[in-house]
Design an enzyme around this catalytic site. Structure first.
Site, short mmCIF file in Angstrom:
data_model
loop_
_atom_site.label_atom_id
_atom_site.label_comp_id
_atom_site.label_asym_id
_atom_site.label_seq_id
_atom_site.Cartn_x
_atom_site.Cartn_y
_atom_site.Cartn_z
N LYS A 169 0.83 -1.21 0.00
CA LYS A 169 0.00 0.00 0.00
C LYS A 169 0.86 1.25 0.00
O LYS A 169 0.55 2.23 -0.69
CB LYS A 169 -0.93 0.02 1.22
CG LYS A 169 -2.10 -0.94 1.10
CD LYS A 169 -3.04 -0.77 2.29
CE LYS A 169 -4.26 -1.67 2.17
NZ LYS A 169 -5.12 -1.57 3.38
N LYS A 212 -13.48 -4.02 -5.88
CA LYS A 212 -14.07 -2.77 -6.30
C LYS A 212 -13.00 -1.73 -6.65
O LYS A 212 -13.20 -0.89 -7.51
CB LYS A 212 -14.98 -2.21 -5.20
CG LYS A 212 -16.32 -1.79 -5.76
CD LYS A 212 -17.38 -1.52 -4.71
CE LYS A 212 -16.95 -0.59 -3.62
NZ LYS A 212 -18.04 -0.29 -2.68
N LYS A 225 -8.78 -11.37 -8.87
CA LYS A 225 -9.91 -11.47 -7.96
C LYS A 225 -10.86 -10.28 -8.15
O LYS A 225 -10.40 -9.16 -8.39
CB LYS A 225 -9.40 -11.45 -6.50
CG LYS A 225 -9.62 -12.77 -5.78
CD LYS A 225 -8.97 -12.80 -4.41
CE LYS A 225 -9.65 -11.92 -3.40
NZ LYS A 225 -9.11 -12.11 -2.03
#
Ligand code: TRP
Length: 338
Positions: free
Chosen positions: A111, A207, A204
């Site tokens: 991240k 969103k 996968k």
């Protein structure tokens, strides 16, 4: 009875991958265990986010969870920030976890490197403009788990390392300060289905990363679900066969059919000679699966007051447990009790 605890980010609307992969087993677990489910709004502050949308997303997330079948009379559904012991225990655990441990967390490195921050600091290890909270995120998660003496923590593969940290921290604290925390089970393989993106079936469904066309939202109207399924990427052959490596698109459709309507993907494949017929049946099965969910969602959001009362009752029950655990931990840590 075993205690189960899990957490979900308040990302608002849920997609099919979340539902079939995780929340369907939350719903099943609530009947067999003492289940607590936490909407982790404090975790949502660790990345760039929109303060004006967070509260609404938290409510929408709660409404989606109730719509898919969490029953507030059976499980405890609550919002993390409503239970003040989460940040309080986090401090005690931050003084137990080490820099080295947190620096090894692959999700932090990913991240931080993706520049999920205001300044795009980027550089992984250094990441000067990454929020401190992103770095200490796993400790807050450990507090979520340890506050409730959770035996089992159902999480996806991406959270396995965080769960192991929670175990390590609990064991270290117990060793230093005396037996205080229940050490949760190391890892729970998620029992749910693995749903792939309809446009990129090797990825996968998600969103944030996926294409909107490849992601079916639980609240998508029937015609949108049908359109997304009809446009799903398959391959240039024409044989319907279950082979996730060689035929990821077709296999994903078979997995979806199995998850929505029952049956074994490989056996289901035998019933089809064309991709079109398979897609029609997948679309029908998904529309049928989602219809009652959408109905319940409409009922739940129609009464914001009732929704807030459900969350308040959940927080009250969670707080009873969390306050006792926090006190035990503070005592063990040697703090003067007020
Ligand atoms: N970190 C988890 C995720 O992003 C969410 C989470 C926070 C969680 N606290 C938790 C999951 C405690 C299980 C238990 O998916």
């Amino acid at each position: 009875m075993t205690r189960v605890l899990s957490g979900v980010q308040p990302s608002g609307e849920m997609h099919l991958g979340n539902y079939l992969g995780a929340f369907r087993s939350w719903v099943a677990d609530q009947h067999e265990h003492d289940a607590l489910y936490c909407i982790v709004d404090l975790h949502a502050l660790t990345l760039d986010y929109d303060p004006s949308a967070l509260a609404e997303r938290t409510l929408v997330t709660a409404a989606c969870l109730l719509a898919v079948g969490l029953d507030p009379a059976t499980c405890t559904l609550f919002v993390q920030s409503h239970v003040p012991e989460h940040p309080r225990l986090t401090w005690l655990l931050e003084c137990t976890a080490t820099m080295g441990e947190l620096q090894r967390m692959t999700q932090f490195k990913d991240k931080a490197a993706r520049g999920h921050d205001d300044g795009g600091g980027g550089g992984g290890g250094e990441a000067p403009s990454v929020r401190v909270g992103l770095f200490t995120y796993p400790v807050l998660m450990a507090a979520d788990i340890l506050l409730y003496d959770a035996d089992r923590v159902p999480v996806g593969d991406d959270q396995r390392q965080h769960l192991e940290l929670a175990r390590d921290v609990a064991i270290r604290f117990n060793g230093r300060c005396g037996d205080t925390f229940v050490v949760p089970e190391a890892a729970i393989p998620s029992a749910g289905a693995r749903v792939m993106d309809l446009q990129e079936p090797t990825r996968k469904m998600s969103k944030t990363v996926s294409s909107p066309q490849g992601t079916v939202l639980v609240l998508d109207p029937p015609e949108v679900v049908r359109r997304k399924v009809r446009r799903a990427v398959t391959d240039t052959e024409s044989e319907v066969r279950y082979d996730p490596k060689a035929k990821p698109g077709v296999s994903n459709l078979l997995d979806l059919l199995a998850a929505a309507a029952g049956g074994e993907p490989a056996r289901l494949a035998e019933g089809y000679t064309t991709y079109g017929a398979l897609k029609d049946d997948v679309a029908d099965a998904l529309v049928a699966l989602l219809e009652p969910v959408q109905q319940r969602y409409a009922e739940v959001v129609a009464d914001h007051g009732a929704l807030r009362r459900i969350l308040a009752a959940g927080a009250e029950r969670a707080h009873l447990i969390a306050a006792a655990t926090y006190e035990r931990a503070a005592r063990s840590a040697g703090l003067l009790m007020p």
